[in-house]
Design a protein around this motif. Structure first.
Motif, short mmCIF file in Angstrom:
data_model
loop_
_atom_site.label_atom_id
_atom_site.label_comp_id
_atom_site.label_asym_id
_atom_site.label_seq_id
_atom_site.Cartn_x
_atom_site.Cartn_y
_atom_site.Cartn_z
N LYS A 52 0.82 -1.21 0.00
CA LYS A 52 0.00 0.00 0.00
C LYS A 52 0.86 1.26 0.00
CE LYS A 52 -3.89 -2.28 2.33
NZ LYS A 52 -4.59 -2.53 1.06
N ALA A 53 1.98 1.22 0.67
CA ALA A 53 2.86 2.39 0.74
C ALA A 53 3.73 2.51 -0.50
CB ALA A 53 3.74 2.32 1.98
N GLY A 54 3.93 1.40 -1.21
CA GLY A 54 4.79 1.45 -2.38
C GLY A 54 6.26 1.41 -1.98
N MET A 55 7.11 1.46 -2.99
CA MET A 55 8.55 1.37 -2.75
C MET A 55 9.06 2.69 -2.17
SD MET A 55 11.43 -0.08 -5.35
CE MET A 55 11.37 1.35 -6.45
N THR A 56 9.85 2.61 -1.09
CA THR A 56 10.37 3.80 -0.41
C THR A 56 11.88 3.82 -0.46
OG1 THR A 56 10.57 2.77 1.77
CG2 THR A 56 8.40 3.68 1.17
N GLY A 57 12.44 4.96 -0.06
CA GLY A 57 13.89 5.08 0.00
C GLY A 57 14.51 4.11 1.00
N ALA A 58 13.81 3.88 2.12
CA ALA A 58 14.32 2.94 3.12
C ALA A 58 14.36 1.52 2.55
CB ALA A 58 13.45 2.99 4.37
N LEU A 68 -1.43 -5.92 -7.99
CA LEU A 68 -0.84 -5.25 -9.14
C LEU A 68 0.30 -4.32 -8.73
CD1 LEU A 68 -4.02 -4.41 -11.25
CD2 LEU A 68 -2.30 -6.17 -11.72
N GLU A 69 0.19 -3.77 -7.51
CA GLU A 69 1.21 -2.84 -7.03
C GLU A 69 2.53 -3.56 -6.75
OE1 GLU A 69 0.76 0.35 -6.99
OE2 GLU A 69 -1.36 0.18 -7.56
N THR A 70 2.48 -4.89 -6.64
CA THR A 70 3.71 -5.61 -6.30
C THR A 70 4.74 -5.54 -7.42
OG1 THR A 70 2.89 -7.73 -7.18
CG2 THR A 70 2.42 -7.22 -4.86
N PHE A 71 4.30 -5.31 -8.67
CA PHE A 71 5.24 -5.30 -9.79
C PHE A 71 6.27 -4.18 -9.65
CE2 PHE A 71 1.51 -7.50 -11.57
CZ PHE A 71 2.13 -8.68 -12.00
N GLU A 72 5.91 -3.12 -8.94
CA GLU A 72 6.84 -2.02 -8.73
C GLU A 72 8.11 -2.49 -8.03
OE1 GLU A 72 6.99 2.25 -6.27
OE2 GLU A 72 5.34 0.81 -5.96
N PHE A 73 7.97 -3.51 -7.20
CA PHE A 73 9.09 -3.96 -6.37
C PHE A 73 10.10 -4.80 -7.13
CE2 PHE A 73 5.76 -2.86 -3.36
CZ PHE A 73 6.46 -2.11 -2.43
N TYR A 74 9.81 -5.13 -8.40
CA TYR A 74 10.84 -5.74 -9.24
C TYR A 74 12.05 -4.81 -9.34
CZ TYR A 74 8.38 -9.87 -11.08
OH TYR A 74 7.77 -11.10 -11.21
N ASN A 75 11.80 -3.49 -9.22
CA ASN A 75 12.88 -2.51 -9.34
C ASN A 75 13.91 -2.62 -8.23
OD1 ASN A 75 11.79 -1.26 -11.67
ND2 ASN A 75 10.33 -0.12 -10.40
N LEU A 76 13.60 -3.36 -7.16
CA LEU A 76 14.58 -3.54 -6.09
C LEU A 76 15.70 -4.50 -6.48
CD1 LEU A 76 12.22 -3.76 -2.96
CD2 LEU A 76 13.67 -1.84 -3.66
N GLY A 77 15.50 -5.22 -7.57
CA GLY A 77 16.55 -6.12 -8.05
C GLY A 77 16.74 -7.36 -7.21
#
Length: 442
Positions: free
Chosen positions: A94-100, A129-138
């Motif tokens: 829900k919060a999305g990917m953060t700097g931390a 669907l929002e989980t796909f953003e976290f692919y960017n964490l590598g």
């Protein structure tokens, strides 16, 4: 055989403790609560599909100022990497990917440890669907879960099990006694090892945040070989370092899993603390022979009854470990240090003691004659036969007519009779009750 460790990491408020508690409730088996063992959200012995592991919760950290968040998260992640076989990295859908999140991920990407990314709070199809953003964490494929609603946990645990290292046997000499020195940071574990060895073989470190594996040192005394397993290396210096102290427990767990005998060190000045209870409780539950060693006894003002009062307090605080002998020492002045190795040898022998079946059954028959078994709704408990199938810890199986009639209090009375007859000083006993129905189901 040492259980692999799975550490849950992530920034505050992503649901780490919720996930931890959910797994504790839903897994197949969990170590039962034992009276006198204080627990909080630090670790659980977990099992999934027949695979056992220890899960560590790194949640519940209070940070005084927001500018310390990244520093603390970086430190947590490094500690988890050092100790864990698998790292479970939890983020918030829900919060999305953060700097931390990115800060922790940057460290995890360089680690030579398997990392599983769990996107928590994915309570709906939109959240998934929002989980796909976290692919960017590598860190590979994210697993969408909802710890609060128990969604996706089975698939997540399947991934955890697949990432665990293969079971490994501990290869040590059969006749060598493995001794683990456990306890809170700065209670004198390394100092006691050095006092036994008569030299500064182990580095005594009081640097906060220092992490290293348990140190094995071979030692011989009076014809007996020992492996001394030291778990020192960290201490709590201030409130900001409290998360660090949590990881001293992890090192103690590993040492306990490998040990025959555990030396539970207590600081004579501080007395028994809540963390002492947690660490000692794990040794008890693991079935290890134990000795309670009160170190820094030279710093205590004493009168003729000080030792008695201190022992009574230990028995009260560590009520589940009444069988463990208490030894008062000073690693600094070498007071009573020479007693340690002989006491270790004694409790190791007690831990491995096997009783002849005929003698065992005679003791139980006498106990039943003195104190008849309880009855329930007109049904009286009958003990047909008792056997000892194992040692380390000594394990006894009572074959009875109906297992559910065996009250806890009566089983405890039988344990006391076994101890009166055979000693078993320094070792827990494992008592198993099997009824006719249990036998039929086999």
């Amino acid at each position: 055989m040492s259980k692999p460790i799975v550490a849950i990491v992530g920034r505050p408020n992503v649901g780490k403790s919720t996930l931890f508690n959910r797994i504790a409730q839903k897994r197949v088996s969990i170590v039962e609560d034992i009276p006198g063992v204080t627990r909080d959200r630090i670790y659980i012995d977990a099992e999934w599909l027949g695979h056992e592991f220890t899960m560590i919760d790194t949640g519940g950290i209070e940070l005084e100022t927001t500018d310390k968040i990244l520093t603390s998260m970086r430190h947590q992640a490094r500690l988890a990497i050092d100790e864990a076989d698998v790292v479970l990295f939890v983020v918030d859908a829900k919060a999305g990917m953060t700097g931390a999140d990115e800060e922790v991920a940057a460290i995890l990407r360089t680690a030579r440890k398997p990392v599983i990314l769990a996107v928590n709070k994915a309570d709906s199809a939109k959240d998934e669907l929002e989980t796909f953003e976290f692919y960017n964490l590598g860190l590979g494929e994210p697993s969408a879960i909802s710890a609060a609603n128990a969604l996706g946990l089975g698939d997540l645990l399947d991934r955890v099990i697949a990432a665990l290292p293969k079971e490994r046997e501990i290869a040590d000499e059969t006749d060598t006694i493995k001794v683990a020195f456990i306890g809170r940071p700065n209670v004198g574990k390394s100092s006691l090892v050095n006092a036994l060895l008569g030299e500064e073989r182990v580095i005594v470190s009081d640097i906060p945040g220092t992490t290293r594996d348990a140190i094995d040192t071979h030692y011989s005394k009076d014809g007996t070989d020992f492996i001394l397993i030291d778990t020192a290396g960290m201490r709590r210096k201030a409130k900001i370092d409290q998360p660090v102290e949590r990881y001293s427990v992890i090192r103690s767990l590993r040492a306990v899993d490998r040990a025959d005998v555990v030396l539970m060190l207590i600081d004579a000045v501080d007395g028994v603390t809540e963390q002492d209870k947690k660490i000692a409780g794990y040794a008890h539950e693991a079935g290890r022979a134990s000795i309670i060693v009160v170190n820094k006894w030279d710093l205590v003002d004493k009168d003729s009854k000080t030792t008695l009062r201190y022992t009574e307090n230990i028995r009260s605080e560590l009520g589940f470990m009444q069988y463990a002998p208490v030894l008062f020492v000073s690693a600094l002045t070498k007071q009573r240090v020479q007693r340690v190795s002989e006491l270790v040898k004694f409790v190791a022998d007690q831990h491995a003691m096997r009783v002849a079946t005929s003698v065992l059954n005679q003791v139980i028959e006498d106990a039943v004659a003195i104190n008849p078994p309880p009855s329930e709704r007109g049904r009286r408990l009958k003990i047909f036969y008792t056997t000892q199938p194992g040692v380390k810890p000594p394990t006894f199986v009572f074959f009875v007519n109906e297992a559910e009639i065996m009250h806890f209090s009566y089983l405890r009375d039988l344990e006391n009779k076994l101890r009166e007859a055979f000693g078993f000083e320094g070792t827990p006993l494992k008592l198993v009750v099997r009824g006719r129905k249990d036998k039929e189901e086999e």
